[in-house]
Enzyme design. Sequence first.
Site, PDB file in Angstrom:
ATOM      1  N   GLN A  46      43.901  42.935  43.710  1.00  0.00           N
ATOM      2  CA  GLN A  46      45.283  42.971  43.230  1.00  0.00           C
ATOM      3  C   GLN A  46      45.599  44.328  42.612  1.00  0.00           C
ATOM      4  OE1 GLN A  46      43.396  40.093  42.149  1.00  0.00           O
ATOM      5  NE2 GLN A  46      44.359  38.659  43.566  1.00  0.00           N
ATOM      6  N   ASN A  66      49.393  41.276  45.309  1.00  0.00           N
ATOM      7  CA  ASN A  66      48.173  40.942  46.038  1.00  0.00           C
ATOM      8  C   ASN A  66      47.872  42.001  47.096  1.00  0.00           C
ATOM      9  OD1 ASN A  66      47.208  38.665  44.762  1.00  0.00           O
ATOM     10  ND2 ASN A  66      48.250  37.233  46.114  1.00  0.00           N
ATOM     11  N   CYS A  75      47.804  36.261  37.212  1.00  0.00           N
ATOM     12  CA  CYS A  75      46.417  36.640  37.518  1.00  0.00           C
ATOM     13  C   CYS A  75      45.656  36.696  36.204  1.00  0.00           C
ATOM     14  CB  CYS A  75      46.363  37.988  38.233  1.00  0.00           C
ATOM     15  SG  CYS A  75      44.686  38.572  38.561  1.00  0.00           S
ATOM     16  N   ASN A  77      42.249  37.034  35.457  1.00  0.00           N
ATOM     17  CA  ASN A  77      41.308  38.143  35.301  1.00  0.00           C
ATOM     18  C   ASN A  77      42.059  39.458  35.119  1.00  0.00           C
ATOM     19  OD1 ASN A  77      38.903  36.634  35.541  1.00  0.00           O
ATOM     20  ND2 ASN A  77      39.006  36.698  37.761  1.00  0.00           N
ATOM     21  N   HIS A 168      47.466  25.978  42.711  1.00  0.00           N
ATOM     22  CA  HIS A 168      46.049  25.813  43.042  1.00  0.00           C
ATOM     23  C   HIS A 168      45.790  24.431  43.609  1.00  0.00           C
ATOM     24  CE1 HIS A 168      44.439  29.484  41.112  1.00  0.00           C
ATOM     25  NE2 HIS A 168      45.521  29.356  40.357  1.00  0.00           N
ATOM     26  N   ASN A 199      46.317  28.756  46.262  1.00  0.00           N
ATOM     27  CA  ASN A 199      44.945  29.221  46.066  1.00  0.00           C
ATOM     28  C   ASN A 199      44.020  28.014  46.228  1.00  0.00           C
ATOM     29  OD1 ASN A 199      45.483  32.074  44.915  1.00  0.00           O
ATOM     30  ND2 ASN A 199      46.757  30.756  43.645  1.00  0.00           N
ATOM     31  N   GLU A 217      41.806  33.052  47.569  1.00  0.00           N
ATOM     32  CA  GLU A 217      43.072  33.339  46.910  1.00  0.00           C
ATOM     33  C   GLU A 217      44.208  33.585  47.900  1.00  0.00           C
ATOM     34  OE1 GLU A 217      43.493  35.602  43.356  1.00  0.00           O
ATOM     35  OE2 GLU A 217      41.329  35.883  43.167  1.00  0.00           O
ATOM     36  N   CYS A 226      38.237  34.360  40.108  1.00  0.00           N
ATOM     37  CA  CYS A 226      39.672  34.110  40.006  1.00  0.00           C
ATOM     38  C   CYS A 226      39.930  33.428  38.676  1.00  0.00           C
ATOM     39  CB  CYS A 226      40.158  33.233  41.171  1.00  0.00           C
ATOM     40  SG  CYS A 226      41.903  32.774  41.060  1.00  0.00           S
ATOM     41  N   GLY A 229      42.186  30.442  38.900  1.00  0.00           N
ATOM     42  CA  GLY A 229      41.434  29.440  39.647  1.00  0.00           C
ATOM     43  C   GLY A 229      40.404  28.741  38.774  1.00  0.00           C
TER      44      GLY A 229
END
Length: 283
Positions: A46, A66, A75, A77, A168, A199, A217, A226, A229
Amino acid sequence: MKLKFTKMHGAGNDFVVIDAINQKVDLTPAQWKMLADRRFGVGADQMLVVERPHSAGVDFRYRIYNSDGGEVEQCGNGARAFVKFVTDNGLTDKRAIKVETMSGVIEPTLEADGRITVDMGAPILEPERVPFNHVGLQGKQQGTDMLWPLDVNGKTTWISVVSMGNPHAVQVVDNVETADVLLDGPVIEHHPRFPKRVNAGFMQIVDRQHINLRVFERGAGETLACGTGACAAVVAGIRRGLLASPVKVATRGGDLSIAWAGDESPVLLTGPAVSVFEGEIEI
């Protein structure tokens, strides 16, 4: 146009982070895709863009693209990388900041041990808000969660649907190493039941406070980790009665810690953020 950037990662989920406060950033989807390309660009899962806030009472605006060039809502992370970036570059001296995203305001905090905790907000569990079209499907109850049958490559896969600001679909597998992530992941991502794509999470229960996780993803393919995630998987596992907070989430890129008290409580995501190198690229 020359663009300065910092290459970063959170548990192997890698990013190109760009300061759009001190330089002009106006790229097309094709240019974002080129920047993410691991052969012709910098290479990243990303791209994260740091902007001035649009709303009162927050510190920054955070935009995410993305590797396919499309802008997305969230996102986890990346949020940790965002905090390290603005701190390292002197854009703030706060240890806790408020950041507006496409899906709402998040509140990351820099911990004393260098790890970063992100308040990801409460999960969205209503299928129509994820969004997931469950019309005509017969779900089955597990704990307080509702599992939904999804036709994937000729077999029925039972999934939990959760939004952490992005959608998700989480399934439980016996072993993440042998799960058909690369075969089933793209099918789930583009399944017509998910109008905004999804995802796909593959969760292996190790014990009540430890899972192994792989995520395919939306718009990026399988990544080494993720954050959203991991949050979605833990929420699904707790609701199914399989997990108890806090939960260690082992990904291929490293470990994350997820805490959730249930109901309307926010999900807390804790993990590392690492700066790899700085550079400049001609776009």
